[in-house]
Design a protein around this motif. Structure first.
Motif, mmCIF file in Angstrom:
data_model
loop_
_atom_site.group_PDB
_atom_site.id
_atom_site.type_symbol
_atom_site.label_atom_id
_atom_site.label_comp_id
_atom_site.label_asym_id
_atom_site.label_seq_id
_atom_site.Cartn_x
_atom_site.Cartn_y
_atom_site.Cartn_z
ATOM 1 N N TYR A 144 50.983 -71.909 14.981
ATOM 2 C CA TYR A 144 50.208 -72.803 15.823
ATOM 3 C C TYR A 144 49.147 -71.967 16.518
ATOM 4 N N PHE A 203 50.155 -68.263 16.312
ATOM 5 C CA PHE A 203 51.470 -67.839 16.768
ATOM 6 C C PHE A 203 52.532 -68.836 16.307
ATOM 7 N N ALA A 204 53.759 -68.338 16.118
ATOM 8 C CA ALA A 204 54.851 -69.191 15.662
ATOM 9 C C ALA A 204 56.121 -68.904 16.446
ATOM 10 N N LEU A 205 56.885 -69.952 16.694
ATOM 11 C CA LEU A 205 58.199 -69.822 17.307
ATOM 12 C C LEU A 205 59.223 -69.541 16.214
ATOM 13 N N LYS A 225 65.186 -66.633 20.797
ATOM 14 C CA LYS A 225 63.900 -67.074 20.267
ATOM 15 C C LYS A 225 62.794 -66.099 20.637
ATOM 16 N N ARG A 226 61.816 -66.009 19.746
ATOM 17 C CA ARG A 226 60.670 -65.143 19.941
ATOM 18 C C ARG A 226 59.396 -65.890 19.547
ATOM 19 N N ILE A 227 58.294 -65.397 20.043
ATOM 20 C CA ILE A 227 56.976 -65.819 19.559
ATOM 21 C C ILE A 227 56.396 -64.655 18.777
ATOM 22 N N ASP A 238 53.145 -63.187 16.011
ATOM 23 C CA ASP A 238 51.798 -63.448 15.526
ATOM 24 C C ASP A 238 51.805 -63.461 14.003
ATOM 25 N N THR A 276 59.320 -62.750 24.176
ATOM 26 C CA THR A 276 60.730 -63.093 24.066
ATOM 27 C C THR A 276 61.019 -64.228 25.024
ATOM 28 N N LEU A 277 61.629 -65.307 24.508
ATOM 29 C CA LEU A 277 61.860 -66.492 25.334
ATOM 30 C C LEU A 277 63.296 -66.517 25.862
#
Length: 233
Positions: free
Chosen positions: A207, A210-212, A220-222, A224, A232-233
């Motif tokens: 998106y 970037f991608a989840l 979970k991470r974001i 590139d 890091t979420l």
């Protein structure tokens, strides 16, 4: 009154224009209007389509009707599925056990032998192969599941866009697709090349660069487009 400004009520039983009931009627079920200004509805007589004035498009009634895409709509008559045009006429003589919605003038269907393939606007097959599953076309490419259980991408002529096979596949979004091999999910380019070496439990399409992604421990991470962890979420 423009059909683009007609909305479906929250309970899905009638249409609203500027917040007010139109057509003077509640239905059992309604779906939104699609080009060329037609909507599927269900009342006591059965399922059919109406125009932007609320008039029935045809006198025939079906078990179920769906929205128009590329001026074609899927309908069900008893257990048979097929497509009709914007005048209510059948497009082709074949009956299917399921039909999708036309996308980019092509449509995925499942025949009575539970084989999948794509047809054109006239109902003609665009290739001879039968698949376990076929998805919609997007930007000229569709995902298909071969008889050996593997997935690949094909173009609008039915030809593979590369020679690579995967355990699972997603559609291309901004030149990248989600793919799965024996190690997990990752992203690929149109040649089927991996963008990075890591694998994940789940991933989303990119998106805006970037991608989840979800790791195997469910964290979970974001990332590139190079696979670098940005957050890091």
């Amino acid at each position: 009154m423009k059909w683009q400004q007609i909305n479906v009520s929250n309970d899905g039983t009638h249409f609203l224009y500027e917040g007010n009931l139109i057509f003077g009627k509640h239905f059992i079920e309604v779906l939104k209007f699609h080009s060329p200004g037609l909507a599927p509805v269900v009342d006591e007589s059965g399922a059919y389509h109406i125009n932007e004035l609320g008039d029935a498009l045809y006198s025939k009634r079906y078990n179920r009707t769906f929205g128009f895409y590329c001026n074609r709509s899927s309908v069900i008559e008893n257990t048979d599925w097929f497509h009709i045009d914007e005048k209510g006429n059948r497009i082709y003589s074949n009956f299917y056990s399921w039909t999708g919605n036309y996308q980019e003038n092509l449509c995925t269907v499942r025949n009575k032998a539970n084989q999948y393939f794509h047809i054109d606007l006239d109902g003609n097959r665009i290739y001879s192969e039968n698949y376990i599953y076929t998805g919609d076309f997007k930007d000229g490419v569709a995902c298909v599941k071969l008889q050996n259980g593997k997935f690949r991408h094909i173009d609008s002529n039915g030809n593979p866009i590369n020679d690579l096979l995967f355990e699972d596949l997603g559609i291309f979004h901004k030149n990248f697709a989600t793919a799965k091999d024996a190690r997990g999910w990752f992203h690929i380019d149109r040649k089927g090349n991996e963008l990075y070496s890591e694998r994940y439990l789940m991933i989303e399409p990119f998106y805006n660069g970037f991608a989840l992604v979800t790791l195997f421990d469910n964290s979970k991470r974001i990332i590139d487009e190079n696979g670098q962890v940005m957050l890091t979420l």
